[in-house]
Design a protein around this motif. Structure first.
Motif, PDB file in Angstrom:
ATOM      1  N   LEU A 142       0.831  -1.208   0.000  1.00 48.87           N
ATOM      2  CA  LEU A 142       0.000   0.000   0.000  1.00 48.87           C
ATOM      3  C   LEU A 142       0.863   1.254   0.000  1.00 48.87           C
ATOM      4  O   LEU A 142       0.508   2.264  -0.636  1.00 48.87           O
ATOM      5  CB  LEU A 142      -0.922  -0.003   1.221  1.00 48.87           C
ATOM      6  CG  LEU A 142      -2.038  -1.053   1.225  1.00 48.87           C
ATOM      7  CD1 LEU A 142      -2.802  -1.005   2.552  1.00 48.87           C
ATOM      8  CD2 LEU A 142      -2.988  -0.844   0.051  1.00 48.87           C
ATOM      9  N   ILE A 143       1.994   1.200   0.692  1.00 52.74           N
ATOM     10  CA  ILE A 143       2.897   2.350   0.714  1.00 52.74           C
ATOM     11  C   ILE A 143       3.627   2.509  -0.615  1.00 52.74           C
ATOM     12  O   ILE A 143       3.875   3.624  -1.083  1.00 52.74           O
ATOM     13  CB  ILE A 143       3.907   2.200   1.872  1.00 52.74           C
ATOM     14  CG1 ILE A 143       3.163   2.192   3.219  1.00 52.74           C
ATOM     15  CG2 ILE A 143       4.942   3.323   1.847  1.00 52.74           C
ATOM     16  CD1 ILE A 143       4.054   1.847   4.401  1.00 52.74           C
ATOM     17  N   LEU A 144       3.965   1.385  -1.253  1.00 54.60           N
ATOM     18  CA  LEU A 144       4.720   1.425  -2.501  1.00 54.60           C
ATOM     19  C   LEU A 144       3.880   1.836  -3.707  1.00 54.60           C
ATOM     20  O   LEU A 144       4.410   2.412  -4.666  1.00 54.60           O
ATOM     21  CB  LEU A 144       5.344   0.051  -2.769  1.00 54.60           C
ATOM     22  CG  LEU A 144       6.564  -0.330  -1.937  1.00 54.60           C
ATOM     23  CD1 LEU A 144       6.878  -1.812  -2.116  1.00 54.60           C
ATOM     24  CD2 LEU A 144       7.778   0.522  -2.324  1.00 54.60           C
ATOM     25  N   LEU A 145       2.591   1.550  -3.680  1.00 49.40           N
ATOM     26  CA  LEU A 145       1.755   1.792  -4.861  1.00 49.40           C
ATOM     27  C   LEU A 145       1.826   3.224  -5.381  1.00 49.40           C
ATOM     28  O   LEU A 145       1.943   3.433  -6.598  1.00 49.40           O
ATOM     29  CB  LEU A 145       0.308   1.382  -4.570  1.00 49.40           C
ATOM     30  CG  LEU A 145       0.029  -0.123  -4.593  1.00 49.40           C
ATOM     31  CD1 LEU A 145      -1.423  -0.406  -4.232  1.00 49.40           C
ATOM     32  CD2 LEU A 145       0.359  -0.707  -5.963  1.00 49.40           C
ATOM     33  N   PRO A 146       1.743   4.244  -4.519  1.00 52.84           N
ATOM     34  CA  PRO A 146       1.847   5.611  -5.059  1.00 52.84           C
ATOM     35  C   PRO A 146       3.199   5.896  -5.710  1.00 52.84           C
ATOM     36  O   PRO A 146       3.297   6.778  -6.568  1.00 52.84           O
ATOM     37  CB  PRO A 146       1.641   6.492  -3.812  1.00 52.84           C
ATOM     38  CG  PRO A 146       0.917   5.633  -2.843  1.00 52.84           C
ATOM     39  CD  PRO A 146       1.433   4.243  -3.077  1.00 52.84           C
ATOM     40  N   ALA A 205      11.596   1.289  -6.498  1.00 54.88           N
ATOM     41  CA  ALA A 205      10.235   1.150  -5.983  1.00 54.88           C
ATOM     42  C   ALA A 205       9.400   0.269  -6.906  1.00 54.88           C
ATOM     43  O   ALA A 205       8.627  -0.584  -6.447  1.00 54.88           O
ATOM     44  CB  ALA A 205       9.591   2.524  -5.818  1.00 54.88           C
ATOM     45  N   SER A 206       9.563   0.450  -8.213  1.00 54.28           N
ATOM     46  CA  SER A 206       8.818  -0.365  -9.173  1.00 54.28           C
ATOM     47  C   SER A 206       9.246  -1.824  -9.088  1.00 54.28           C
ATOM     48  O   SER A 206       8.408  -2.736  -9.100  1.00 54.28           O
ATOM     49  CB  SER A 206       9.039   0.166 -10.595  1.00 54.28           C
ATOM     50  OG  SER A 206       8.529   1.467 -10.740  1.00 54.28           O
ATOM     51  N   PHE A 207      10.556  -2.033  -9.013  1.00 54.42           N
ATOM     52  CA  PHE A 207      11.076  -3.399  -8.955  1.00 54.42           C
ATOM     53  C   PHE A 207      10.604  -4.114  -7.696  1.00 54.42           C
ATOM     54  O   PHE A 207      10.199  -5.279  -7.742  1.00 54.42           O
ATOM     55  CB  PHE A 207      12.603  -3.345  -9.011  1.00 54.42           C
ATOM     56  CG  PHE A 207      13.260  -4.695  -9.103  1.00 54.42           C
ATOM     57  CD1 PHE A 207      12.799  -5.662  -9.986  1.00 54.42           C
ATOM     58  CD2 PHE A 207      14.366  -4.999  -8.320  1.00 54.42           C
ATOM     59  CE1 PHE A 207      13.415  -6.901 -10.081  1.00 54.42           C
ATOM     60  CE2 PHE A 207      14.991  -6.220  -8.408  1.00 54.42           C
ATOM     61  CZ  PHE A 207      14.508  -7.179  -9.289  1.00 54.42           C
TER      62      PHE A 207
END
Length: 300
Positions: free
Chosen positions: A49-53, A189-191
């Motif tokens: 949830l934190i990484l999605l943005p 972050a994407s990886f």
């Protein structure tokens, strides 16, 4: 790559082992508040949830992730779904110091996995280093008494951590086989988000199985809430981000030595928060493990 270590690079490579040591301590502190596999699922669900943005575009069709979903499903299984769940399971019956020292035997499993399954040659120095590292791990498992090696009886936590390190070795070798678009790995972050997304699916399934087997009920409290926030942010997102930046600056061979700070930090934190003072054999085991890594990493 492999530039001179600066104060900034040292900080970037030192902070992750400290946070990973904290993860072992927190896992031990809450081991009687919620089931370990559920802890892993909640940890990575919050992290996602934190990484999605930060990494939401990686899941779009044009990002190029989905043709390679099987690769990321396997990375998510080994690195997110299995390794962390097994570590939390290990902390049910073993101390954080033992868990992190057993995990320090990872270079041995990395060497064996690369040789047996990925066709990577093994040098004599690597074999010598492996012998030293195995000796360090055996010293921990025998609780400092070499005469106990022949009558060694592993506690469940030791076995779970050995399985965890084997899973992580396969995960690490799979990371070297990049087939997806470079843009996915270029953004940490994407990886990470791509792996975590699949890992959450795996860990959710494992947690459901744990509940079906009659796991303990969750004892919600402010301490548990803070613990979940810590393990989802500090040893997961922050540590991964700092580690990636540090390795890009100093190189992976230099970064590997910083990983072995984790047992030392764990010993200090265990004494401070759990009252579990380290023993002399822990220091001896750490010296053997680090010695094995130094020997295997030397050239010439």
């Amino acid at each position: 790559m492999n530039q001179r270590l600066t104060a900034r690079t040292i900080f970037l490579l030192t902070l992750p082992p400290l946070l990973w040591a904290g993860n072992a301590i927190v896992g031990r502190l809450v081991h009687d508040l919620l089931p370990p596999v559920l802890l892993n699922f909640l940890r990575w669900s919050i992290a996602l949830l934190i990484l999605l943005p930060l990494a939401g575009p990686v899941f779009r069709r044009e990002a190029g992730l989905w043709p390679h979903w099987k690769t990321y499903a396997m990375l998510g299984l080994l690195g997110i779904g299995m390794y962390n769940a097994l570590q939390y399971l290990a902390l049910q019956s073993s101390t954080p110091i033992n868990v992190t020292l057993v995990a320090s035997g990872l270079p041995v499993w990395m060497m064996l996995t690369g040789w047996l399954f990925f066709g990577v040659a093994v040098t004599r120095r690597q074999v010598a280093g492996a012998v030293l590292s195995i000796a360090g791990v055996l010293l921990v498992l025998a609780r400092g008494e070499w005469r106990h090696v022949l009558e060694l009886r592993l506690v469940p936590g030791d076995l779970f951590m050995i399985l965890a390190t084997i899973a992580w070795s396969f995960y690490s070798w799979l990371l070297t086989r990049a087939t997806e678009p470079a843009g996915i790995r270029a953004n940490w972050a994407s990886f990470l988000a791509a792996q975590v997304a699949f890992g959450v699916i795996w860990s959710g399934g494992f947690a459901a199985g744990e509940q079906a087997l009659g796991a303990m009920p969750v004892q919600w409290s402010w301490m548990l809430t803070l613990a979940l926030l810590y393990v989802a942010t500090c040893p997961a997102i922050i540590a991964f981000g700092c580690w990636g930046a540090g390795v890009r600056a100093a190189g992976p061979s230099v970064g590997a030595f910083f990983v072995n700070l984790t047992p030392l930090f764990t010993a200090v934190l265990s004494s401070a928060f759990l009252g579990e003072a380290p023993h002399g054999y822990h220091a001896a085991a750490f010296a053997l493990i680090v010695g094995g890594i130094v020997v295997s990493a030397r050239r010439g």
